[in-house]
Scaffold this motif. Structure first.
Motif: not given
Length: 161
Positions: A16-18, A38-40, A46-47
């Motif tokens: 995934l892109p940051y 849904c959890k990135v 650094d949340p």
């Protein structure tokens, strides 16, 4: 789809892109079925910074299978994302950072394997450790000459054995 039911309905999304956040990912996967979670995954210290992967849990395994078929190798912000079934935590822990399977040899296993060496190697190691212990004993003596003389005498005696 029968295999999908066996695998479950939790997907792992990699590469995934940051910049992608939970809401964006949820909107991308929503057309394929009802989403439970849904959890990135973000950095611990650094949340606000994504680690580049996420988990999406569908209500039904068939929805998860449809999402894999539709979204695996699709583009988000110029990056091809990878979508696959998430592995159970036990199996995921057995993988190293590059994704290859990791050996199950812990330090406990290595020490047990070390004792399987031929006897002459094991004895030499024990002999060396006892010599080091004797040197430490001699260092505690006060007189330098007598210490050196006693140490040399004992080493000569050990060598003649």
């Amino acid at each position: 789809l029968r295999a999908a039911a066996a695998m479950g309905s939790k997907l792992m999304v990699r590469s995934l892109p940051y910049s992608v956040r939970d809401e964006q990912l949820s909107a991308l996967f929503a057309p394929h079925g009802a989403i439970i979670e849904c959890k990135v995954i973000t950095e611990r210290d650094d949340p606000s910074r994504s680690r580049g992967f996420a988990f999406v849990t569908f209500a039904e395994p068939t929805a998860a299978a449809r999402a894999i078929d539709a979204l695996d190798n699709s583009q988000i912000d110029g990056r091809a994302i990878r979508v696959a079934y998430a592995e159970p935590k036990e199996r995921a822990r057995d993988r190293s950072a590059d994704g290859s399977a990791r050996d199950d040899h812990s330090s406990r296993d290595r020490s047990r394997d070390r004792d399987q060496r031929p006897r002459e190697f094991r004895d030499r190691e024990y002999r060396d450790s006892s010599r080091d212990r004797r040197d430490r004993e001699y260092r505690s003596h006060d007189g330098d000459r007598s210490r050196d003389r006693d140490r040399d005498r004992d080493r000569d005696r050990d060598r003649d054995r």
